[in-house]
Design a protein around this motif. Structure first.
Motif, PDB file in Angstrom:
ATOM      1  N   ASP A  83       0.867  -1.178   0.000  1.00  0.00           N
ATOM      2  CA  ASP A  83       0.000   0.000   0.000  1.00  0.00           C
ATOM      3  C   ASP A  83       0.908   1.234   0.000  1.00  0.00           C
ATOM      4  O   ASP A  83       1.396   1.670   1.044  1.00  0.00           O
ATOM      5  CB  ASP A  83      -0.895  -0.016   1.243  1.00  0.00           C
ATOM      6  N   LEU A  84       1.130   1.765  -1.187  1.00  0.00           N
ATOM      7  CA  LEU A  84       2.115   2.829  -1.333  1.00  0.00           C
ATOM      8  C   LEU A  84       1.654   4.133  -0.685  1.00  0.00           C
ATOM      9  O   LEU A  84       2.481   4.925  -0.212  1.00  0.00           O
ATOM     10  CB  LEU A  84       2.437   3.045  -2.800  1.00  0.00           C
ATOM     11  N   ALA A  85       0.360   4.421  -0.661  1.00  0.00           N
ATOM     12  CA  ALA A  85      -0.131   5.617   0.035  1.00  0.00           C
ATOM     13  C   ALA A  85       0.155   5.509   1.531  1.00  0.00           C
ATOM     14  O   ALA A  85       0.553   6.486   2.179  1.00  0.00           O
ATOM     15  CB  ALA A  85      -1.622   5.802  -0.217  1.00  0.00           C
ATOM     16  N   TYR A  86      -0.021   4.308   2.081  1.00  0.00           N
ATOM     17  CA  TYR A  86       0.289   4.075   3.492  1.00  0.00           C
ATOM     18  C   TYR A  86       1.786   4.248   3.739  1.00  0.00           C
ATOM     19  O   TYR A  86       2.199   4.854   4.735  1.00  0.00           O
ATOM     20  CB  TYR A  86      -0.155   2.673   3.883  1.00  0.00           C
ATOM     21  N   VAL A  87       2.620   3.735   2.823  1.00  0.00           N
ATOM     22  CA  VAL A  87       4.067   3.885   2.955  1.00  0.00           C
ATOM     23  C   VAL A  87       4.442   5.357   2.975  1.00  0.00           C
ATOM     24  O   VAL A  87       5.250   5.819   3.796  1.00  0.00           O
ATOM     25  CB  VAL A  87       4.786   3.166   1.794  1.00  0.00           C
ATOM     26  N   HIS A  88       3.830   6.152   2.073  1.00  0.00           N
ATOM     27  CA  HIS A  88       4.145   7.578   1.995  1.00  0.00           C
ATOM     28  C   HIS A  88       3.772   8.295   3.289  1.00  0.00           C
ATOM     29  O   HIS A  88       4.523   9.162   3.766  1.00  0.00           O
ATOM     30  CB  HIS A  88       3.388   8.198   0.819  1.00  0.00           C
ATOM     31  N   GLN A  89       2.659   7.940   3.875  1.00  0.00           N
ATOM     32  CA  GLN A  89       2.221   8.572   5.117  1.00  0.00           C
ATOM     33  C   GLN A  89       3.116   8.160   6.292  1.00  0.00           C
ATOM     34  O   GLN A  89       3.515   8.986   7.115  1.00  0.00           O
ATOM     35  CB  GLN A  89       0.778   8.196   5.420  1.00  0.00           C
ATOM     36  N   GLU A  90       3.447   6.858   6.358  1.00  0.00           N
ATOM     37  CA  GLU A  90       4.227   6.373   7.489  1.00  0.00           C
ATOM     38  C   GLU A  90       5.652   6.914   7.489  1.00  0.00           C
ATOM     39  O   GLU A  90       6.265   7.068   8.540  1.00  0.00           O
ATOM     40  CB  GLU A  90       4.266   4.842   7.478  1.00  0.00           C
ATOM     41  N   LEU A  91       6.181   7.231   6.301  1.00  0.00           N
ATOM     42  CA  LEU A  91       7.530   7.788   6.242  1.00  0.00           C
ATOM     43  C   LEU A  91       7.612   9.141   6.931  1.00  0.00           C
ATOM     44  O   LEU A  91       8.710   9.615   7.260  1.00  0.00           O
ATOM     45  CB  LEU A  91       7.981   7.926   4.781  1.00  0.00           C
ATOM     46  N   ARG A  92       6.486   9.792   7.170  1.00  0.00           N
ATOM     47  CA  ARG A  92       6.483  11.094   7.832  1.00  0.00           C
ATOM     48  C   ARG A  92       6.614  10.968   9.347  1.00  0.00           C
ATOM     49  O   ARG A  92       6.845  11.961  10.022  1.00  0.00           O
ATOM     50  CB  ARG A  92       5.191  11.844   7.491  1.00  0.00           C
ATOM     51  N   VAL A 136       8.976  14.513   1.901  1.00  0.00           N
ATOM     52  CA  VAL A 136       8.643  13.766   3.112  1.00  0.00           C
ATOM     53  C   VAL A 136       8.881  14.674   4.318  1.00  0.00           C
ATOM     54  O   VAL A 136      10.018  15.041   4.611  1.00  0.00           O
ATOM     55  CB  VAL A 136       9.479  12.482   3.219  1.00  0.00           C
ATOM     56  N   HIS A 137       7.808  15.076   4.990  1.00  0.00           N
ATOM     57  CA  HIS A 137       7.886  15.933   6.164  1.00  0.00           C
ATOM     58  C   HIS A 137       7.602  15.106   7.406  1.00  0.00           C
ATOM     59  O   HIS A 137       6.599  14.394   7.471  1.00  0.00           O
ATOM     60  CB  HIS A 137       6.884  17.080   6.064  1.00  0.00           C
ATOM     61  N   LYS A 142       7.373  20.686  11.119  1.00  0.00           N
ATOM     62  CA  LYS A 142       7.348  22.011  10.508  1.00  0.00           C
ATOM     63  C   LYS A 142       5.929  22.529  10.331  1.00  0.00           C
ATOM     64  O   LYS A 142       4.999  21.768  10.074  1.00  0.00           O
ATOM     65  CB  LYS A 142       8.021  21.979   9.129  1.00  0.00           C
ATOM     66  N   ALA A 143       5.813  23.863  10.470  1.00  0.00           N
ATOM     67  CA  ALA A 143       4.604  24.583  10.067  1.00  0.00           C
ATOM     68  C   ALA A 143       5.040  25.644   9.056  1.00  0.00           C
ATOM     69  O   ALA A 143       5.950  26.440   9.337  1.00  0.00           O
ATOM     70  CB  ALA A 143       3.931  25.240  11.266  1.00  0.00           C
ATOM     71  N   PHE A 144       4.430  25.641   7.887  1.00  0.00           N
ATOM     72  CA  PHE A 144       4.730  26.603   6.835  1.00  0.00           C
ATOM     73  C   PHE A 144       3.703  27.725   6.905  1.00  0.00           C
ATOM     74  O   PHE A 144       2.497  27.460   6.926  1.00  0.00           O
ATOM     75  CB  PHE A 144       4.706  25.923   5.474  1.00  0.00           C
ATOM     76  N   VAL A 145       4.167  28.971   6.943  1.00  0.00           N
ATOM     77  CA  VAL A 145       3.263  30.109   7.135  1.00  0.00           C
ATOM     78  C   VAL A 145       3.507  31.155   6.053  1.00  0.00           C
ATOM     79  O   VAL A 145       4.648  31.374   5.623  1.00  0.00           O
ATOM     80  CB  VAL A 145       3.451  30.739   8.534  1.00  0.00           C
ATOM     81  N   ASP A 146       2.431  31.805   5.629  1.00  0.00           N
ATOM     82  CA  ASP A 146       2.551  32.814   4.572  1.00  0.00           C
ATOM     83  C   ASP A 146       1.258  33.607   4.496  1.00  0.00           C
ATOM     84  O   ASP A 146       0.230  33.197   5.041  1.00  0.00           O
ATOM     85  CB  ASP A 146       2.850  32.147   3.232  1.00  0.00           C
ATOM     86  N   VAL A 171       0.232  25.840   7.439  1.00  0.00           N
ATOM     87  CA  VAL A 171       0.057  24.442   7.025  1.00  0.00           C
ATOM     88  C   VAL A 171       1.091  23.576   7.731  1.00  0.00           C
ATOM     89  O   VAL A 171       2.288  23.869   7.691  1.00  0.00           O
ATOM     90  CB  VAL A 171       0.225  24.291   5.493  1.00  0.00           C
ATOM     91  N   LEU A 172       0.643  22.506   8.376  1.00  0.00           N
ATOM     92  CA  LEU A 172       1.567  21.540   8.978  1.00  0.00           C
ATOM     93  C   LEU A 172       2.136  20.631   7.900  1.00  0.00           C
ATOM     94  O   LEU A 172       1.423  20.179   7.007  1.00  0.00           O
ATOM     95  CB  LEU A 172       0.847  20.717  10.046  1.00  0.00           C
ATOM     96  N   GLY A 173       3.441  20.340   8.005  1.00  0.00           N
ATOM     97  CA  GLY A 173       4.119  19.621   6.932  1.00  0.00           C
ATOM     98  C   GLY A 173       3.637  18.207   6.714  1.00  0.00           C
ATOM     99  O   GLY A 173       3.401  17.786   5.584  1.00  0.00           O
ATOM    100  N   ALA A 174       3.481  17.416   7.763  1.00  0.00           N
ATOM    101  CA  ALA A 174       3.179  15.997   7.598  1.00  0.00           C
ATOM    102  C   ALA A 174       1.749  15.757   7.155  1.00  0.00           C
ATOM    103  O   ALA A 174       1.494  14.919   6.287  1.00  0.00           O
ATOM    104  CB  ALA A 174       3.452  15.258   8.907  1.00  0.00           C
ATOM    105  N   SER A 175       0.796  16.471   7.733  1.00  0.00           N
ATOM    106  CA  SER A 175      -0.618  16.192   7.465  1.00  0.00           C
ATOM    107  C   SER A 175      -1.279  17.198   6.546  1.00  0.00           C
ATOM    108  O   SER A 175      -2.410  16.982   6.101  1.00  0.00           O
ATOM    109  CB  SER A 175      -1.390  16.172   8.793  1.00  0.00           C
TER     110      SER A 175
END
Length: 517
Positions: A83-92, A136-137, A142-146, A171-175
């Protein structure tokens, strides 16, 4: 002759020369026009298949190929893909690696893909994602602000004029969990207040804030050593974070913020485009309502909503907020004037007089003004309102100034009355006749020194004489004492009778008495 038939003829020739003629591999390679490695591989495969020379009767080319080049054991049997979407999420998540995820995958599917194929499948999947999703965050990192380039507006109730305001986005980086609010401007106060509300919305603080290089956050942009705004740096320290601005002209550093701004523009500003707002509070109520829809919407590439990812990834990793909300403070570099005061917001605050001519830093909150010299606090004052007001602490004054400042009109009069009632009346009159009481302080202090030199009783008599002469002043009292007139009895000026010369035109008092008779 086809290539496959040629290959089978070479194969048979190699086997015959090897097993029947006992030729060496190099000689066979030269005879058949192939490489030595090819000869070795064919001989090895023949030995593994149990073949020699002559070959079994009835073994045609197809049978020979199947025995020497059998299909892989799992060929034709599809393996379960990860499950590649799961892999991408778990890497964060902190500490999670590709190897760990592959080992977990093998526990469920022992006949699954090997590690190199597992990684290759993920890389191909990641290339299809947008640039911001591809990065991959780590969770809670991190929180990105602008601020949004497209500005909303509110309407002035009195004039009907449209007034542009700003849209702050975090915006929070991981989610990719998103926060947004409207602010009156991009000024420091709005920037700091928006951060405080963003962190309270998240219920915690990430480790790093990544702003663009706007002036409210970064005083001097630089790719290697940017100079941060002092108040912004203080905010981050209060919440246990650091500020790492995006590099100038490196949009990839802030890709998450740029995409977050675009999402907010599409799913908040565009949705609210036909509504009219008359205040920031009214607009923010509508924005925060739409934030719930934005964060609850399932993201197509990841198969989960921002809120689901936030609860799973970022929320557990955020740092707890401190018990006290951050109180914004303004900083200013100030020079100490010759009167040992610094100027802040049109008012004046004292520092120790020894620092005259030095440079200090002023830190002002809504209620106090702190002054620091070489990172040490040297003074603290209640913040003044209005303009042109002074806050002076006695301990900051030179001894001579402090002695003068300790006297007040009431204290001067009280002292004078202890000397005598006449002295008290003279001092009170001196203070009363001046446009400002402080202008009479010097005269009153002069009378104090006369009492120290000549004694209180003489000063009291001199003040009584000055009062009778209708000349209550320091000079009058000093002259009386210097001439010794206080020791002489005071004689009231005699009233001299006025006699009129005899003249026919002068009627006199008797004339008027006759008329009354």
């Amino acid at each position: 002759m086809t290539a496959k038939r040629l290959l089978m003829r070479q194969l048979r020739a190699i086997l015959r020369l090897k097993f029947e003629q006992k030729a060496g591999n190099r000689a066979i390679a030269r005879a058949c026009g192939v490489g030595v490695g090819t000869v070795s591989e064919y001989v090895r495969r023949a030995g593994r298949a149990g073949l020699s020379w002559p070959l079994p009767e009835g073994l045609d080319d197809r049978g020979l190929e199947e025995r020497l080049f059998p299909p892989p054991p799992s060929a034709g049997t599809p393996r379960t893909a990860p499950d590649l979407a799961y892999v991408h999420q778990e890497l964060r998540r902190p500490g999670v690696t590709m190897q760990l995820l592959w080992l977990e995958y093998l526990k469920s599917y022992p006949e699954g893909y090997r590690y190199s194929q597992f990684c290759d499948l993920y890389r191909r999947y990641a290339r299809k994602l947008s640039p911001t999703m591809r990065q991959v965050h780590r969770a809670g990192e991190k929180a990105f602000v602008d601020f949004s380039g497209k500005k909303p507006h509110i309407v002035d109730r009195k004039t009907g004029e449209a007034v542009e305001v700003e849209l702050f986005v975090g915006v929070l980086g991981a989610s990719s969990y998103t926060y947004a609010e409207a602010t009156a401007s991009q000024e420091l106060a709005a920037w700091i207040s928006a951060h405080v509300r963003m962190l309270e919305f998240y219920g915690g603080s990430p480790q790093i804030y990544v702003p663009d290089n706007l002036k409210s956050g970064v005083t001097t942009p630089c790719r290697y050593e940017p100079v941060l705004n002092r108040t912004y740096e203080e905010l981050a320290a209060h919440y246990g974070a650091v500020v790492i601005p995006a590099r100038p002209y490196k949009s990839r550093d802030k890709a998450k913020a740029e995409v977050g701004v675009q999402v907010a523009q599409r799913w908040i500003l565009a949705v609210l485009r036909n509504r009219t707002f008359f205040s920031l509070a009214e607009m923010n109520e509508a924005i925060w309502e739409k934030l719930g829809d934005l964060n609850g919407r399932t993201m197509r590439h990841l198969g989960a909503s921002r809120r689901e990812l936030f609860e799973r990834l970022d929320r557990p990793a955020l740092r707890a907020l401190p018990p006290n909300r951050f109180e914004m403070a303004e900083w200013k570099n100030c020079g100490v004037n010759i009167d040992y005061h610094i100027e802040f917001d049109h008012n004046y605050y004292s520092v120790p007089h020894q620092l005259q001519g030095e440079h200090v830093e002023a830190r002002a909150t809504a209620s106090t003004v702190e002054i620091l010299h070489k990172s040490h606090r040297i003074a603290s004052h209640v913040r003044l309102r209005g303009r042109g007001r002074y806050s002076t602490l006695p301990e900051h004054m030179p001894a001579s100034h402090r002695a003068h400042a300790e006297w007040t009109p009431s204290r001067l009069i009280s002292w004078a009355e202890k000397t005598g009632p006449a002295t008290g009346r003279v001092v009170a009159e001196i203070l009363r006749t001046r446009p400002h009481p402080e202008q009479g302080y010097r005269s009153c202090l002069g009378i104090i020194r006369l009492a120290q030199r000549h004694g209180s009783s003489r000063v009291e008599v001199a003040c009584a004489r000055a009062e009778r002469l209708h000349a209550p002043s320091y000079k009058t009292v000093a002259n009386i004492l210097a001439a010794g007139f206080d020791e002489l009895p005071f004689e009231e000026p005699a009233e001299t009778a006025t006699t009129l010369p005899a003249h026919d035109n002068i009627r006199g008092a008797g004339y008027y008495q006759q008329e009354e008779d």
